[in-house]
Design a protein around this motif. Structure first.
Motif, PDB file in Angstrom:
ATOM      1  N   LEU A 235       0.818  -1.219   0.000  1.00 30.45           N
ATOM      2  CA  LEU A 235       0.000   0.000   0.000  1.00 30.45           C
ATOM      3  C   LEU A 235       0.848   1.264   0.000  1.00 30.45           C
ATOM      4  O   LEU A 235       0.328   2.366  -0.095  1.00 30.45           O
ATOM      5  CB  LEU A 235      -0.902   0.008   1.239  1.00 30.45           C
ATOM      6  CG  LEU A 235      -1.792  -1.233   1.390  1.00 30.45           C
ATOM      7  CD1 LEU A 235      -2.540  -1.188   2.718  1.00 30.45           C
ATOM      8  CD2 LEU A 235      -2.787  -1.339   0.242  1.00 30.45           C
ATOM      9  N   PHE A 237       3.600   3.597  -1.717  1.00 30.35           N
ATOM     10  CA  PHE A 237       4.249   3.911  -2.984  1.00 30.35           C
ATOM     11  C   PHE A 237       5.272   5.016  -2.744  1.00 30.35           C
ATOM     12  O   PHE A 237       5.071   5.876  -1.880  1.00 30.35           O
ATOM     13  CB  PHE A 237       3.234   4.418  -4.023  1.00 30.35           C
ATOM     14  CG  PHE A 237       2.143   3.431  -4.360  1.00 30.35           C
ATOM     15  CD1 PHE A 237       2.337   2.070  -4.246  1.00 30.35           C
ATOM     16  CD2 PHE A 237       0.907   3.882  -4.813  1.00 30.35           C
ATOM     17  CE1 PHE A 237       1.336   1.153  -4.566  1.00 30.35           C
ATOM     18  CE2 PHE A 237      -0.104   2.986  -5.144  1.00 30.35           C
ATOM     19  CZ  PHE A 237       0.112   1.624  -5.015  1.00 30.35           C
ATOM     20  N   GLU A 238       6.320   5.015  -3.518  1.00 32.20           N
ATOM     21  CA  GLU A 238       7.341   6.066  -3.410  1.00 32.20           C
ATOM     22  C   GLU A 238       7.187   7.037  -4.567  1.00 32.20           C
ATOM     23  O   GLU A 238       7.179   6.612  -5.721  1.00 32.20           O
ATOM     24  CB  GLU A 238       8.751   5.452  -3.468  1.00 32.20           C
ATOM     25  CG  GLU A 238       9.077   4.482  -2.332  1.00 32.20           C
ATOM     26  CD  GLU A 238       9.480   5.176  -1.036  1.00 32.20           C
ATOM     27  OE1 GLU A 238       9.648   6.405  -1.041  1.00 32.20           O
ATOM     28  OE2 GLU A 238       9.594   4.453  -0.025  1.00 32.20           O
ATOM     29  N   GLY A 240       5.038   8.555  -6.263  1.00 34.40           N
ATOM     30  CA  GLY A 240       3.901   8.638  -7.176  1.00 34.40           C
ATOM     31  C   GLY A 240       3.154   7.316  -7.197  1.00 34.40           C
ATOM     32  O   GLY A 240       3.573   6.335  -6.595  1.00 34.40           O
ATOM     33  N   TRP A 241       2.030   7.323  -7.891  1.00 34.91           N
ATOM     34  CA  TRP A 241       1.189   6.116  -7.952  1.00 34.91           C
ATOM     35  C   TRP A 241       1.925   4.999  -8.671  1.00 34.91           C
ATOM     36  O   TRP A 241       2.629   5.246  -9.638  1.00 34.91           O
ATOM     37  CB  TRP A 241      -0.112   6.451  -8.675  1.00 34.91           C
ATOM     38  CG  TRP A 241      -1.113   5.334  -8.585  1.00 34.91           C
ATOM     39  CD1 TRP A 241      -1.405   4.436  -9.557  1.00 34.91           C
ATOM     40  CD2 TRP A 241      -1.912   4.997  -7.459  1.00 34.91           C
ATOM     41  NE1 TRP A 241      -2.340   3.539  -9.101  1.00 34.91           N
ATOM     42  CE2 TRP A 241      -2.674   3.863  -7.810  1.00 34.91           C
ATOM     43  CE3 TRP A 241      -2.058   5.540  -6.173  1.00 34.91           C
ATOM     44  CZ2 TRP A 241      -3.585   3.267  -6.941  1.00 34.91           C
ATOM     45  CZ3 TRP A 241      -2.969   4.932  -5.302  1.00 34.91           C
ATOM     46  CH2 TRP A 241      -3.714   3.814  -5.695  1.00 34.91           C
ATOM     47  N   GLN A 242       1.781   3.791  -8.201  1.00 36.67           N
ATOM     48  CA  GLN A 242       2.378   2.635  -8.875  1.00 36.67           C
ATOM     49  C   GLN A 242       1.288   1.611  -9.154  1.00 36.67           C
ATOM     50  O   GLN A 242       0.297   1.554  -8.433  1.00 36.67           O
ATOM     51  CB  GLN A 242       3.466   1.998  -7.990  1.00 36.67           C
ATOM     52  CG  GLN A 242       4.713   2.865  -7.880  1.00 36.67           C
ATOM     53  CD  GLN A 242       5.621   2.450  -6.705  1.00 36.67           C
ATOM     54  OE1 GLN A 242       5.525   1.356  -6.190  1.00 36.67           O
ATOM     55  NE2 GLN A 242       6.484   3.359  -6.310  1.00 36.67           N
ATOM     56  N   ASP A 243       1.530   0.827 -10.208  1.00 39.13           N
ATOM     57  CA  ASP A 243       0.570  -0.229 -10.516  1.00 39.13           C
ATOM     58  C   ASP A 243       0.466  -1.168  -9.329  1.00 39.13           C
ATOM     59  O   ASP A 243       1.472  -1.505  -8.705  1.00 39.13           O
ATOM     60  CB  ASP A 243       1.027  -1.024 -11.747  1.00 39.13           C
ATOM     61  CG  ASP A 243       0.747  -0.227 -13.008  1.00 39.13           C
ATOM     62  OD1 ASP A 243      -0.117   0.658 -12.961  1.00 39.13           O
ATOM     63  OD2 ASP A 243       1.414  -0.495 -14.024  1.00 39.13           O
ATOM     64  N   CYS A 244      -0.747  -1.570  -9.026  1.00 43.19           N
ATOM     65  CA  CYS A 244      -0.891  -2.565  -7.964  1.00 43.19           C
ATOM     66  C   CYS A 244      -2.001  -3.520  -8.371  1.00 43.19           C
ATOM     67  O   CYS A 244      -2.929  -3.150  -9.061  1.00 43.19           O
ATOM     68  CB  CYS A 244      -1.192  -1.925  -6.621  1.00 43.19           C
ATOM     69  SG  CYS A 244      -2.656  -0.908  -6.581  1.00 43.19           S
TER      70      CYS A 244
END
Ligand SMILES: Cc1cc2nc3c(=O)[nH]c(=O)nc-3n(C[C@H](O)[C@H](O)[C@H](O)COP(=O)(O)O)c2cc1C
Length: 247
Positions: A235, A237-238, A240-244
């Motif tokens: 949950l 992220f570094e 910015g948004w990352q695919d999950c």
């Protein structure tokens, strides 16, 4: 009228009362002692949503007052303090609210299919009749006037503020040996009619409150196989948004 003038607010009085030197109000803010920190984290980690473990004995008024003071210390957008706390002890009122829950819960049950529906039916999702006290926490969307500092571009921030009050109360209750269960399965209008709550005031939480001797050591929904806690690392992220994956 200038946009930030607030007809219902306290701006003029607040200005008159403003201290000559606001720095007088700065106080030391170092870390707590290890024991104090542990107590805070213990309250956070062992707080539970309670449905069935309530004792019937009433809560003393001074304890209830401490819980309400904790709630009232919550942050709020523009210091709006949009909350009210409706205390309900009468069994007859709680019975009417339980009926509203029961009707909505039957509707909710039909939204699940097959095994999941059967599993849902086995869950206990409220303690309205068992807990000796209910607190309905509301959000007055008009408090502070039409333009509230910080709420100018997101009107939902009044509800976010009220949720902060709920969480403060919930954590304080844990420290007091008091269980809290949040009930949200009802049509809001049904509860508003029972309590006479005006249209512009939203119901944010119905809390069942009472002493508890035992609590689950993890969320009851996890104990009962409904849903597990997600891994925190998935949950975070570094930058910015990352695919999950779908969780
Ligand atoms: C906004 C909100 C609404 C909730 N509504 C209900 C509810 O109607 N019935 C219920 O049994 N629990 C309700 N809960 C409690 C959650 O199920 C519970 O917080 C979650 O399963 C995690 O368990 P824990 O609070 O014991 O850690 C609600 C919690 C929140 C934050």
């Amino acid at each position: 009228m200038p946009i930030f003038e607030n007809p219902a607010g306290t701006s003029a009085a607040s200005l008159a009362n403003a201290p000559a030197n606001t720095a007088d109000h700065l106080v030391a803010a170092g870390a707590f002692t290890e024991e104090e920190r542990n107590a805070v984290y213990r309250a956070i980690e062992t707080r539970r949503d309670v449905r069935d473990q309530f004792r019937p004995d009433p809560l003393p008024d001074d304890l209830v007052r401490r819980l309400l003071e904790a709630a009232h210390s919550a942050p709020s957008v523009g210091f709006m303090q949009p909350w009210n706390f409706v205390l309900i002890r009468q069994g007859e009122t709680r019975e009417r609210v339980w009926q509203a829950f029961h009707q909505a819960n039957e509707e909710a049950c039909r939204m699940f299919e097959g095994d999941r529906r059967a599993q849902y039916q086995r869950l206990k999702l409220e303690g309205i009749r068992k807990a000796p006290l209910s607190i309905c926490i509301t959000c007055d969307t008009k408090r502070g006037g039409p333009v509230v500092l910080g709420r100018t571009h997101n009107p939902d921030t009044d509800v976010y503020s009220t949720v902060c009050a709920v969480q403060n109360l919930w954590l304080a209750a844990r420290a007091e040996g008091v269980g809290v269960g949040w009930v949200s399965i009802f049509h809001e209008d049904a509860i508003k009619a029972i309590l006479g709550i005006p249209e512009h005031v939203k119901i944010v939480a119905w809390l069942c409150v009472g002493y508890v001797d035992e609590l689950y050591d993890m969320p009851e929904l996890a104990v009962k196989g409904w849903r597990d806690r997600l891994p925190l690392d998935k949950l975070v992220f570094e930058e910015g948004w990352q695919d999950c994956e779908d969780m």
